[in-house]
Design a protein around this motif. Structure first.
Motif, mmCIF file in Angstrom:
data_model
loop_
_atom_site.group_PDB
_atom_site.id
_atom_site.type_symbol
_atom_site.label_atom_id
_atom_site.label_comp_id
_atom_site.label_asym_id
_atom_site.label_seq_id
_atom_site.Cartn_x
_atom_site.Cartn_y
_atom_site.Cartn_z
ATOM 1 N N ALA A 248 0.831 -1.201 0.000
ATOM 2 C CA ALA A 248 0.000 0.000 0.000
ATOM 3 C C ALA A 248 0.867 1.254 0.000
ATOM 4 C CB ALA A 248 -0.920 -0.015 1.220
ATOM 5 N N GLY A 249 0.277 2.341 -0.465
ATOM 6 C CA GLY A 249 0.957 3.627 -0.374
ATOM 7 C C GLY A 249 1.868 3.938 -1.531
ATOM 8 N N VAL A 250 1.338 3.983 -2.749
ATOM 9 C CA VAL A 250 2.132 4.352 -3.916
ATOM 10 C C VAL A 250 2.471 5.838 -3.826
ATOM 11 C CG1 VAL A 250 2.110 4.605 -6.433
ATOM 12 C CG2 VAL A 250 1.141 2.560 -5.366
ATOM 13 N N VAL A 251 3.744 6.144 -4.026
ATOM 14 C CA VAL A 251 4.217 7.529 -4.000
ATOM 15 C C VAL A 251 4.616 7.911 -5.418
ATOM 16 C CG1 VAL A 251 5.946 9.128 -3.097
ATOM 17 C CG2 VAL A 251 5.010 7.337 -1.618
ATOM 18 N N LEU A 252 4.048 8.991 -5.926
ATOM 19 C CA LEU A 252 4.337 9.423 -7.288
ATOM 20 C C LEU A 252 5.666 10.157 -7.342
ATOM 21 C CD1 LEU A 252 0.826 10.703 -8.435
ATOM 22 C CD2 LEU A 252 1.802 8.414 -8.594
ATOM 23 N N ASP A 253 6.420 9.910 -8.421
ATOM 24 C CA ASP A 253 7.733 10.508 -8.607
ATOM 25 C C ASP A 253 7.685 11.414 -9.833
ATOM 26 O OD1 ASP A 253 10.522 10.779 -9.626
ATOM 27 O OD2 ASP A 253 10.986 9.468 -7.935
ATOM 28 N N PRO A 254 8.254 12.618 -9.763
ATOM 29 C CA PRO A 254 8.265 13.489 -10.938
ATOM 30 C C PRO A 254 8.869 12.833 -12.177
ATOM 31 C CG PRO A 254 8.904 14.729 -9.003
ATOM 32 C CD PRO A 254 8.816 13.291 -8.577
ATOM 33 N N ALA A 255 9.852 11.952 -11.993
ATOM 34 C CA ALA A 255 10.471 11.293 -13.136
ATOM 35 C C ALA A 255 9.469 10.425 -13.893
ATOM 36 C CB ALA A 255 11.657 10.437 -12.682
ATOM 37 N N ASP A 256 8.570 9.768 -13.174
ATOM 38 C CA ASP A 256 7.539 8.972 -13.835
ATOM 39 C C ASP A 256 6.518 9.882 -14.509
ATOM 40 O OD1 ASP A 256 8.436 6.310 -13.159
ATOM 41 O OD2 ASP A 256 7.878 6.766 -11.096
ATOM 42 N N GLU A 257 6.284 11.061 -13.919
ATOM 43 C CA GLU A 257 5.352 11.987 -14.550
ATOM 44 C C GLU A 257 5.958 12.602 -15.814
ATOM 45 O OE1 GLU A 257 1.934 13.719 -12.698
ATOM 46 O OE2 GLU A 257 3.138 15.544 -12.459
ATOM 47 N N VAL A 258 7.276 12.753 -15.865
ATOM 48 C CA VAL A 258 7.924 13.222 -17.091
ATOM 49 C C VAL A 258 7.735 12.195 -18.194
ATOM 50 C CG1 VAL A 258 10.166 13.713 -18.163
ATOM 51 C CG2 VAL A 258 9.569 14.765 -15.972
ATOM 52 N N TYR A 259 7.801 10.907 -17.853
ATOM 53 C CA TYR A 259 7.511 9.860 -18.834
ATOM 54 C C TYR A 259 6.097 10.052 -19.380
ATOM 55 C CZ TYR A 259 6.685 5.202 -20.828
ATOM 56 O OH TYR A 259 6.382 4.157 -21.683
ATOM 57 N N THR A 260 5.141 10.229 -18.483
ATOM 58 C CA THR A 260 3.749 10.416 -18.903
ATOM 59 C C THR A 260 3.584 11.684 -19.726
ATOM 60 O OG1 THR A 260 2.899 9.193 -16.999
ATOM 61 C CG2 THR A 260 1.394 10.745 -18.047
ATOM 62 N N LEU A 261 4.285 12.734 -19.348
ATOM 63 C CA LEU A 261 4.260 13.987 -20.097
ATOM 64 C C LEU A 261 4.735 13.760 -21.532
ATOM 65 C CD1 LEU A 261 4.142 17.111 -20.335
ATOM 66 C CD2 LEU A 261 6.410 17.168 -19.271
ATOM 67 N N ALA A 262 5.874 13.085 -21.686
ATOM 68 C CA ALA A 262 6.415 12.807 -23.014
ATOM 69 C C ALA A 262 5.496 11.878 -23.798
ATOM 70 C CB ALA A 262 7.814 12.199 -22.881
ATOM 71 N N ALA A 263 4.943 10.878 -23.116
ATOM 72 C CA ALA A 263 4.045 9.932 -23.782
ATOM 73 C C ALA A 263 2.782 10.625 -24.275
ATOM 74 C CB ALA A 263 3.685 8.796 -22.824
ATOM 75 N N GLY A 264 2.272 11.560 -23.486
ATOM 76 C CA GLY A 264 1.072 12.293 -23.894
ATOM 77 C C GLY A 264 1.329 13.194 -25.083
ATOM 78 N N LEU A 265 2.490 13.841 -25.120
ATOM 79 C CA LEU A 265 2.833 14.683 -26.271
ATOM 80 C C LEU A 265 3.030 13.825 -27.521
ATOM 81 C CD1 LEU A 265 5.258 17.208 -24.530
ATOM 82 C CD2 LEU A 265 2.962 17.688 -25.432
ATOM 83 N N TRP A 266 3.607 12.648 -27.342
ATOM 84 C CA TRP A 266 3.749 11.699 -28.466
ATOM 85 C C TRP A 266 2.373 11.350 -29.028
ATOM 86 C CZ3 TRP A 266 8.254 8.814 -30.132
ATOM 87 C CH2 TRP A 266 7.961 7.793 -31.057
ATOM 88 N N TRP A 267 1.464 11.033 -28.148
ATOM 89 C CA TRP A 267 0.092 10.679 -28.561
ATOM 90 C C TRP A 267 -0.574 11.847 -29.280
ATOM 91 C CZ3 TRP A 267 -4.534 10.840 -24.766
ATOM 92 C CH2 TRP A 267 -5.684 10.335 -25.383
#
Length: 295
Positions: free
Chosen positions: A199-218
């Motif tokens: 339990a207790g997933v902690v979000l990391d900015p590095a993973d959000e940068v992946y999502t940011l790049a993936a969203g721009l790709w899409w």
């Protein structure tokens, strides 16, 4: 109240009164989204335009409560909470939230010309603006939690990030109901963390940068950044949970993007996703990289 559609839920009278006070009278109500457990209204009046979110049922109401709490605590420059109320303890939980309406195109909208083989300058500018907005959020100690090109509006006052239900302070565990946002944009590390029984997933900015790049790709290609077909995966037949488990293995390679009309724009996005989290650029660094992409 003047409406443009017949709603499935009833907007509470108090919410209606506050929205009209904020917007001014006469106010015109437009039903933008209407689902069985939540609604989004745009209320336009002589003073301003506001967004009214209404949620009914425990899951939707608690999600809206989390969003309201996050918006109140997040750094200046985002969406302001004008009024909110909730009762999640009653037999029929409900909540509502009023914020200024974010007027402008979404990142997805600004990429339309690029998808039509024109408008490179507009797309690059929007991508840089989004990266800088996310970078400022990270610098202030927050992660959004559900970045996607439809959740960022480019207003005259700057980028406004919408759908902040999953937002959290860096280092804090997210809600137990957090699913990671759009599964196709999840980093393998975050997908694996969400699959864990711990339990207790902690979000990391590095993973959000992946999502940011993936969203721009899409947004640029209308295709997902992972090469599902090369891995023998038909993502259209899989549930979100099944797909998340596949992404968590980190065995699906990234799409090459070589056939795209503007591979130079995709290159820094692909590099950001390919790198290990510790080597990934920050959102602000990605913005700097995109600024130098040739038109």
């Amino acid at each position: 109240m003047t409406t443009s559609a017949t709603p499935s839920l009833r907007c509470p009278d108090t919410a209606s009164d506050y929205a009209t006070q904020c917007a001014g009278s006469p106010a015109t109500w437009a039903l933008i989204r209407d689902r069985h457990d939540h609604q989004l209204w745009q209320v336009h009046g002589p003073r301003m335009a506001v967004a009214v979110k209404v949620a009914s049922g425990e899951s939707a109401a608690r999600a809206l409560v989390r969003e309201a709490a996050a918006l109140r605590a997040m750094p200046p420059g985002g969406i302001r909470v004008l009024h909110t109320a909730d009762d999640v303890s009653c037999p029929e939980p409900w909540a509502w939230l009023i914020t200024p309406w974010a007027a402008g195109p979404t990142t997805w909208d600004t990429f339309k010309k690029l998808r039509d083989n024109s408008g490179r300058d507009e797309a690059r500018r929007a991508a840089v603006e989004l990266c800088m907005a996310v970078g400022r959020l990270h610098t202030a100690g927050w992660v959004h939690g559900d970045l996607r090109p439809h959740h960022a509006v480019h207003t005259t006052a700057g980028v406004r990030l919408l759908s902040c239900t999953g937002a959290s302070r860096i280092g804090n565990a997210v809600s137990a109901t957090y699913l990671g946002g759009l599964v196709h944009l999840l980093s393998p590390r975050l997908a694996a963390a969400l699959e864990s029984t711990v339990a207790g997933v902690v979000l990391d900015p590095a993973d959000e940068v992946y999502t940011l790049a993936a969203g721009l790709w899409w947004a640029a290609t209308t295709t997902w950044p992972l090469a599902y077909a090369d891995a023998g995966i038909d993502s259209s037949t899989m549930t979100a949970v099944e797909l998340r488990r596949a992404i968590a293995t980190a065995r699906i390679s990234l799409a090459s993007g070589a056939a795209h009309s503007w591979p130079e724009f995709l290159a820094p996005l692909r590099t950001a996703m390919a790198q290990t989290p510790s080597d990934r650029p920050s959102a602000l660094q990605l913005a700097d990289q995109l600024k130098t992409v040739q038109l």
